[in-house]
Design a protein around this motif. Structure first.
Motif, mmCIF file in Angstrom:
data_model
loop_
_atom_site.group_PDB
_atom_site.id
_atom_site.type_symbol
_atom_site.label_atom_id
_atom_site.label_comp_id
_atom_site.label_asym_id
_atom_site.label_seq_id
_atom_site.Cartn_x
_atom_site.Cartn_y
_atom_site.Cartn_z
ATOM 1 N N UNK A 119 2.190 1.710 -3.460
ATOM 2 C CA UNK A 119 1.139 2.236 -4.326
ATOM 3 C C UNK A 119 0.747 3.659 -3.941
ATOM 4 N N UNK A 158 -10.048 2.072 -17.399
ATOM 5 C CA UNK A 158 -8.604 2.170 -17.195
ATOM 6 C C UNK A 158 -7.871 2.600 -18.460
ATOM 7 N N UNK A 181 -5.149 -7.570 -7.452
ATOM 8 C CA UNK A 181 -5.515 -7.918 -6.097
ATOM 9 C C UNK A 181 -5.776 -9.416 -5.961
ATOM 10 N N UNK A 210 -14.176 -8.199 -5.981
ATOM 11 C CA UNK A 210 -14.523 -7.053 -5.146
ATOM 12 C C UNK A 210 -13.837 -5.787 -5.639
ATOM 13 N N UNK A 211 -12.868 -5.920 -6.556
ATOM 14 C CA UNK A 211 -12.214 -4.716 -7.052
ATOM 15 C C UNK A 211 -12.890 -4.191 -8.321
ATOM 16 N N UNK A 212 -14.013 -4.819 -8.704
ATOM 17 C CA UNK A 212 -14.788 -4.310 -9.840
ATOM 18 C C UNK A 212 -16.074 -3.689 -9.320
ATOM 19 N N UNK A 213 -16.430 -2.529 -9.860
ATOM 20 C CA UNK A 213 -17.709 -1.933 -9.501
ATOM 21 C C UNK A 213 -18.821 -2.917 -9.876
ATOM 22 N N UNK A 214 -19.668 -3.295 -8.903
ATOM 23 C CA UNK A 214 -20.660 -4.348 -9.172
ATOM 24 C C UNK A 214 -21.638 -3.989 -10.288
ATOM 25 N N UNK A 268 -0.808 -8.507 -5.401
ATOM 26 C CA UNK A 268 -0.966 -8.885 -4.001
ATOM 27 C C UNK A 268 -1.699 -10.225 -3.929
ATOM 28 N N UNK A 291 -0.161 8.076 -11.670
ATOM 29 C CA UNK A 291 -0.660 6.818 -11.122
ATOM 30 C C UNK A 291 -0.740 5.710 -12.168
ATOM 31 N N UNK A 297 -0.975 4.520 -1.454
ATOM 32 C CA UNK A 297 -2.338 4.601 -0.914
ATOM 33 C C UNK A 297 -2.291 5.127 0.512
ATOM 34 N N UNK A 354 -7.134 -4.882 -16.933
ATOM 35 C CA UNK A 354 -7.342 -3.517 -16.451
ATOM 36 C C UNK A 354 -6.021 -2.899 -15.998
ATOM 37 N N UNK A 412 0.367 -0.071 -11.212
ATOM 38 C CA UNK A 412 -0.981 -0.629 -11.120
ATOM 39 C C UNK A 412 -1.018 -1.800 -10.142
ATOM 40 N N UNK A 413 -2.247 -2.211 -9.805
ATOM 41 C CA UNK A 413 -2.433 -3.234 -8.776
ATOM 42 C C UNK A 413 -3.275 -4.386 -9.310
ATOM 43 N N UNK A 457 0.829 -1.205 0.000
ATOM 44 C CA UNK A 457 0.000 0.000 0.000
ATOM 45 C C UNK A 457 0.861 1.251 0.000
#
Lengths: 285, 606
Positions: free
Chosen positions: B390, B446, B426, B431-435, B505, B419, B392, B493, B423-424, B387
């Motif tokens: 990155x 991106x 995960x 959970x890292x995609x907008x539902x 990660x 930025x 963050x 992405x 890139x990251x 983090x």
């Protein structure tokens, strides 16, 4: 049981699901009908203000299916034309409260520590009063009338929305997809508009539907007390209040506006709950 | 050998009625287990291994239809048990250890209560000696200071201790059969080794152990017999030694080949083919290198294959054609550092008010095009370091440079434009995609710059092709994709802005080994072709060995060792690195020596 875990799928639960779906469909249909009446009352009845003293305080009869009031006006017509002011107060104040509460909640969640604390403590104070008391207070300051009733209920409901929006916004802000957006170098304004606000507002729409019921009751209560739309405008709460004086002569006069309020509130709530269940089910799936 | 087996299962089938028809989760499975033996049921997610375990516990659930020709345990026919009889059997004669120790323990009850309940329910302890018995059980399960621990709540215990408490509760009533469903999946290697030793000790003491696992290395360490499950069918069974040394079914062979090894040279992992199980014929045919028309037409019956072995394959034991190895040039590692981490420190205030140092004076360089592994157990500060890299979170001390320019020090506003360079990817892509977003929007967001939607869609399709995904997925939602596909979308992405560095990660820890091998191969290819540097965070040393050029080992927030992967893994300088490496379960051919070797010291652990 013939083998471990070999249960058949029982027929009863399936039947129940069917009945519940029928109930929701019925509620949705009724609510849609009320909305249609509010938009175009002329489709259903005419002359809510036609006075006919000769036919005052009658029960249901030919030509007047729901009877007449103390001035001989047709109760059905008054109910139909009353849908607009009644819904205006209920739906209008919910919309305003949703908008104000969203801004308030987003500010509280994203606006830094001091702002957030201040915003939420204010919400706590306002929420400590019952909604109707809060609305009465606002009307007492602003005076009676349709617009002021809407404002009063908005003030009463907004802090509830603010609290829900803040909680949801905090969850979304901490989510991995907002993290991903930050790492892509999106600006805060863009993240707010594209990711946070839409994901906060979707569940809010459901809460709003359920809140329409609360707002309708609050609106009807205010006009029952003579603080909402003023006579001779037909409004369900006001009709109920007037009917109270003639209960000896015609008990149906109070029955129909009461039923209109009850059924509308119920149908709005049922539809809202069904939407909520569906949304949560999709979330889990 | 003539005594009847403790557990005898023949022709076990479990069907689930769903809206889309009947799903045959388990098909005609035979199992047999004797006292003191360990049988492992192996397979990837969806193979039916957990359903098998639950069926043996009478917990297949409503909607499941369980059938079997034989289902006997301790000489009793389990098919005729009532719900009450099942309850008397579960916990008393059959112990069950679940995967997730945190959610399996009641957060509001002391650990001792959890264990005591198992004794009380079955009337095995009186009021007076209950505490003593519980403490004895916890000690037996390798919980240090059991007299202190039994009064604590689950959140006060580490993951390994929780898993041991769960095992203590499972063995409380001295069951003759212990079913362990992925007992070590969420644990660090050293803790994993201890839990495996504990289970082996139970088996030595005469308990039969049924191990459910996707991890062949774990299986190699513990099991006497192995049954490999694919699409609900046992495709291969036999003694663990023989089966792992010379797998007969192509699926077993593919599984073994996909396991990244800690020792030996880094190799390009073979790319297994993908595809759902076939409905007719051999279910593995779509992924099998040996499949021919016969395999696609008729399902192979189980045939004997050597002593005690059985295989469902027409081509059992045949050499598979060597997968086309990507004989590619090694990635170009340049000499300049893209990321320079200089003495970063991060401290957090714990609820008690004291300060905990999450990252302690960590320094390293990530060179252009290089893959640097960051390994360590959970809580070692790997993710906090990521983090900070990155940007963050800001370090309390020290600094991070990106391309020689200040990265951690400037304000976010000044950093935002850069930025895209880092890139990251995960652990949990979903959970890292907008539902609300489709794959097109997730990746499209991106892609830098303003452009018409049509053009952006083409760019996204190009990126998907680069990570091996079909553009038919553009309009799908990530929730509808498989785990491997989701991770590919996440990688697409991350590639979209054309970064110099991707921080990964734990990118493969939630995936099956064959899928894991594909994602690792993809990352290796992207490194070669796009020249991206990877900061690769993982607790899996085998994965790091296969992917990385250099490795940095973290313990308690500090770096204990940094160096070339091959050197560090061959001859670790730090004692902690050696300990980590020793704890990694291996699939050795001459296993007998290796099995007893890493005797873990159970005392003095946290």
């Amino acid at each position: 049981m013939t083998a471990p875990g070999s249960y058949g799928v029982a027929a009863l639960p399936r039947l129940r699901v069917g009945a519940a779906q029928a109930g929701v469909a019925l509620a949705a249909a009724f609510f849609a009908l009320v909305c249609l009446a509010a938009l175009a009352p002329g489709l259903f009845a005419h002359g809510p203000d036609q006075v006919n003293p000769a036919l005052a305080l009658r029960g249901p009869m030919a030509g007047h299916p729901l009877g007449t009031d103390q001035l001989g006006r047709d109760v059905l017509a008054r109910l139909v034309f009353g849908a607009r002011p009644s819904l205006l107060v209920g739906v209008g104040s919910t919309l305003l409260a949703g908008l104000a509460g969203s801004a308030w909640g987003l500010l509280a969640a994203l606006g830094g520590r001091l702002v957030g604390e201040a915003a939420m403590r204010l919400a706590d104070v306002l929420l400590s009063f019952p909604a109707i008391l809060m609305a009465l207070l606002v009307v007492a300051v602003l005076g009676p009338g349709t617009r002021n009733a809407v404002l009063a209920i908005t003030v009463a409901l907004a802090p509830g929305f603010a609290r829900v929006v803040r909680a949801q916004a905090l969850v979304v802000r901490g989510s991995a997809y907002v993290r991903a957006a930050v790492n892509l170098g999106l600006t805060p304004a863009r993240i707010l508009l594209r990711h946070i606000a839409p994901n906060v507002v979707a569940p809010l729409l459901i809460l709003a539907t359920i809140n329409v019921g609360t707002a309708l009751i609050a609106g009807a209560s205010l006009s029952f007390l003579g603080l909402g739309p003023q006579p001779p405008a037909p409004e369900w709460g006001a009709m109920l209040a007037q009917a109270r004086d003639y209960l000896d002569a015609s008990w149906t006069l109070a029955l129909f506006p009461g039923a209109a309020i009850t059924l509308t509130v119920m149908s709005a709530t049922v539809v809202g709950r069904a939407l909520q269940a569906r949304y949560e089910g999709r979330e889990a799936g | 050998m003539t005594e009847p087996p403790l557990l005898e299962v023949a022709g076990l089938s479990v069907d689930f009625a769903t809206r889309r028809g009947v799903v045959r989760a388990v098909r005609d499975v035979d199992l047999s287990l004797r006292a003191g033996e360990c049988l492992a049921v192996v397979g990837e997610s969806g193979s039916g291994k957990s359903v098998t375990a639950r069926a043996l516990l009478g917990l297949a659930g409503a909607g499941a239809r369980v059938r079997a020709r034989t289902l006997s345990f301790e000489g009793r026919d389990l098919r005729r048990l009532s719900g009450r009889e099942w309850r008397r059997l579960r916990g008393r004669r059959i112990g069950y250890v679940l995967q997730d120790a945190l959610t399996s323990l009641d957060p509001l009850r002391r650990v001792g209560h959890e264990v005591a309940e198992a004794l009380e329910v079955h009337g095995l302890a009186g009021r007076d000696d209950l505490d003593d018995q519980v403490i004895g059980l916890l000690a037996e399960a390798g919980v240090p200071d059991p007299d202190v621990r039994f009064l604590q709540y689950p959140h006060e215990l580490s993951g390994g201790l929780r898993q041991r408490a769960l095992i203590a509760s499972a063995i409380a009533a001295r069951p003759s059969l212990l079913i362990a469903d992925e007992p070590t999946t969420a644990l660090d290697v050293t803790v994993q080794a201890q839990v495996l030793d504990l289970l082996r000790a139970r088996a030595r003491a005469g308990t039969a152990v049924l191990l459910i696992s996707h991890d062949l290395a774990v299986v190699a360490r513990l099991a006497d017999h192995v049954a490999v499950l694919y699409a609900g069918l046992v495709v291969e069974r036999g003694p663990a030694d023989a089966l792992l040394r010379a797998p007969a079914h192509p699926y077993t062979a593919d599984l073994l080949a996909a396991v990244p090894a800690v020792d030996g040279p880094a190799r390009e992992l073979p790319l297994a083919r993908t595809g759902p199980p076939a409905a007719g014929g051999c279910p593995y045919a779509p992924r099998c290198a040996l499949a021919d028309d016969r395999c696609r037409a008729e399902p192979p019956p189980p045939v004997p294959y050597g002593p005690g072995r059985e295989v469902r394959c027409f081509h059992a034991g045949r050499e598979r054609p060597a997968p086309a190895s990507g004989a590619a040039a090694p990635p170009r590692v340049k000499d300049h550092a893209v990321v320079s981490v200089r003495g970063i420190t991060k401290r957090y205030r714990s609820p008690g008010g004291s300060w905990r140092t999450a990252v302690d004076d960590v320094s390293f360089d990530l060179r252009a095009g290089e893959a640097l592994g960051l390994v360590g157990e959970s809580g070692s500060g790997k993710s906090t370091t990521a983090r900070i890299v990155l940007a963050e979170i800001a370090p309390d001390a020290g600094t991070v440079l990106l391309d020689g320019e200040a990265w951690s020090a400037p304000r976010e506003r000044a950093r935002r434009a850069r930025r895209s360079r880092i890139q990251l990817v995960d652990q949990d892509p979903l959970s890292s995609f907008d539902p609300r977003f489709t794959v097109e929007r997730v990746v499209g967001e991106a892609v830098p710059g303003r452009m018409p939607r049509r053009l952006r869609r083409d760019r996204v399709a190009g990126l998907l092709a680069e990570v091996g995904l079909d553009d038919a997925l553009l309009d799908r939602r990530p929730a509808q994709l498989s785990g491997g596909q989701r991770q590919r979308v996440a990688i697409a992405r991350a590639l979209a802005p054309g970064p110099e560095v991707i921080v990964c990660d734990e990118p493969v820890s939630a995936l099956d080994v064959t899928v894991q091998a594909q994602i690792l191969a993809l990352l290796a290819r992207l490194r070669r072709e796009a020249g991206v540097a990877l900061l690769f965070i993982s607790h899996d040393l085998g994965v790091v060995r296969q992917v990385c050029d250099r490795v940095a080992v973290m313990k308690d927030g500090a770096l204990v060792e940094t160096g070339d992967v091959a050197d560090v893994f061959r001859a670790p300088r730090a004692a902690y690195t050696a300990e980590l490496l020793a704890a990694v379960p291996r699939i050795d051919v001459g296993r007998t020596a290796g099995r007893a070797a890493p005797a873990m010291n159970l005392e003095g652990l946290p």
